[in-house]
Design a protein around this motif. Sequence first.
Motif, PDB file in Angstrom:
ATOM      1  N   MET A 156       0.810  -1.214   0.000  1.00  0.00           N
ATOM      2  CA  MET A 156       0.000   0.000   0.000  1.00  0.00           C
ATOM      3  C   MET A 156       0.846   1.267   0.000  1.00  0.00           C
ATOM      4  N   MET A 157       1.928   1.245   0.780  1.00  0.00           N
ATOM      5  CA  MET A 157       2.745   2.444   0.955  1.00  0.00           C
ATOM      6  C   MET A 157       3.830   2.572  -0.102  1.00  0.00           C
ATOM      7  N   GLY A 158       4.023   1.540  -0.913  1.00  0.00           N
ATOM      8  CA  GLY A 158       5.083   1.586  -1.905  1.00  0.00           C
ATOM      9  C   GLY A 158       6.455   1.389  -1.308  1.00  0.00           C
ATOM     10  N   VAL A 159       6.529   0.650  -0.183  1.00  0.00           N
ATOM     11  CA  VAL A 159       7.817   0.370   0.456  1.00  0.00           C
ATOM     12  C   VAL A 159       8.481  -0.781  -0.281  1.00  0.00           C
ATOM     13  N   ALA A 165      11.670  -5.264   6.181  1.00  0.00           N
ATOM     14  CA  ALA A 165      12.184  -5.850   7.426  1.00  0.00           C
ATOM     15  C   ALA A 165      12.697  -4.754   8.351  1.00  0.00           C
ATOM     16  N   GLY A 166      13.320  -3.716   7.767  1.00  0.00           N
ATOM     17  CA  GLY A 166      13.804  -2.601   8.578  1.00  0.00           C
ATOM     18  C   GLY A 166      12.678  -1.868   9.261  1.00  0.00           C
ATOM     19  N   PHE A 167      11.584  -1.613   8.539  1.00  0.00           N
ATOM     20  CA  PHE A 167      10.425  -0.967   9.148  1.00  0.00           C
ATOM     21  C   PHE A 167       9.856  -1.835  10.267  1.00  0.00           C
ATOM     22  N   ARG A 168       9.777  -3.137  10.015  1.00  0.00           N
ATOM     23  CA  ARG A 168       9.209  -4.036  11.014  1.00  0.00           C
ATOM     24  C   ARG A 168       9.978  -3.948  12.328  1.00  0.00           C
ATOM     25  N   ALA A 169      11.287  -4.048  12.278  1.00  0.00           N
ATOM     26  CA  ALA A 169      12.092  -4.047  13.498  1.00  0.00           C
ATOM     27  C   ALA A 169      11.926  -2.745  14.266  1.00  0.00           C
ATOM     28  N   LEU A 170      11.865  -1.624  13.555  1.00  0.00           N
ATOM     29  CA  LEU A 170      11.783  -0.326  14.218  1.00  0.00           C
ATOM     30  C   LEU A 170      10.378  -0.054  14.762  1.00  0.00           C
ATOM     31  N   VAL A 171       9.350  -0.498  14.062  1.00  0.00           N
ATOM     32  CA  VAL A 171       7.992  -0.350  14.587  1.00  0.00           C
ATOM     33  C   VAL A 171       7.817  -1.208  15.832  1.00  0.00           C
ATOM     34  N   ASP A 172       8.412  -2.397  15.847  1.00  0.00           N
ATOM     35  CA  ASP A 172       8.379  -3.215  17.062  1.00  0.00           C
ATOM     36  C   ASP A 172       8.932  -2.421  18.244  1.00  0.00           C
TER      37      ASP A 172
END
Length: 407
Positions: A156-159, A165-172
């Motif tokens: 959806m965001m065009g990531v 994986a980088g977004f996942r770790a930081l959102v965690d």
Amino acid sequence: MSRPNTPIVLDPTGADRHAEHRRLRAHGAAALVDVLGVQAWSISDPVLLRKLLTGPDVSKDGRRHWPAYDEAVRDWPLALWVAVTNMFTAYGADHARLRRLVAPAFSARRVAALRPVVEALVTELLDELAAEPHGDVVDLRERLAYPLPIALIGHMMGVPEARRAGFRALVDGVFDTTLTAEEATANAVRLYGLLDDLIAAKRAEPGDDMTSLLIATHDEEGSTLAEAELRDTLLLVISAGYETTVNVIDQAVTSLLTHPDQLAHVRAGRSGWHDVVEETLRLEPAVKHLPLRYAVTDIPLPDGRTIAQGDAILASYAAANRHPDWHGPTADTFDVTRPTKDHLTFGHGIHFCLGAPLARLEVATALEHLFTRFPHLTLAVEPADLRPLPSLISNGHQSLPVRLHPK
């Protein structure tokens, strides 16, 4: 009836959430709590909570309405939750403007268009699981609950896939309430770095994605998202659309596997997957406590106490959803046939979650395909051995070990 003035210290690890929620309710409609060193009023009574979520006498703008704001953002581990500049922390006309700008990204047309994308992603993930040797233990949180929402949000965001994986770790890290203030700040800096890179890439080469839409969008008055609002709106969409959906899938699967009689209702057609989703959202909401709101004026409580102007307020959704005054003596029971599964998991009123229809679609699709594909799915550990996430906010498990097939 008088209530003690000593705050209840909320456990940052969330080790025994249900006992903590019962303790909050025992202190009346509101209880003074300590949230990692910040004092607030935890609201666990659903009637009062609905009123405070919709009334103009409660704000989400800490800069304007919380005297402790400056001190909190300097050294509070949850500073990011109150310092962002998006509709999550906006009040009044500012909130209405930001919500109007973001709403088109979650239109019914866009959500409907995502259904085949969700089904394709679920099918791909289940195909990978089906290739596992029979009898092997797999972590369903890692192999389904995590990758589905992050892949959909990335789409959806065009990531780019390599960045997800980088977004996942930081959102965690945003939801981890055991981090120190320094660790939380460092995590936020890295997360904003990824957001800035994404914005720059989409400005250089716009696509058919939500990030490009939010960069270009404007309302009828011609206003646009300021740079800080854009960054923090992307942060809100990615965080809310990812972590929370992971937890709902996790909790729904856990609830069905530990209550086979309820799964039998679904398989016999006495209830639907929608019922499972709503009962999970009620009983085990993805977010236990949501920081923070602030009293714009003095707010009298039913027992004679007062939430003073400027006091912080914590929406304790998990405690409210299980309130016996709302759902009776079976409020703590997982029952997909429950006639009324009302809850406050997505908020209420003007702050109701824009992404709720998409989250419901993801979870229902994942559950239906999973239990159809693997009819003998079982937990690989005793339910008591499932470890909660170390968070007073996020409500899920560290892992969800299952066997897809009988030994």
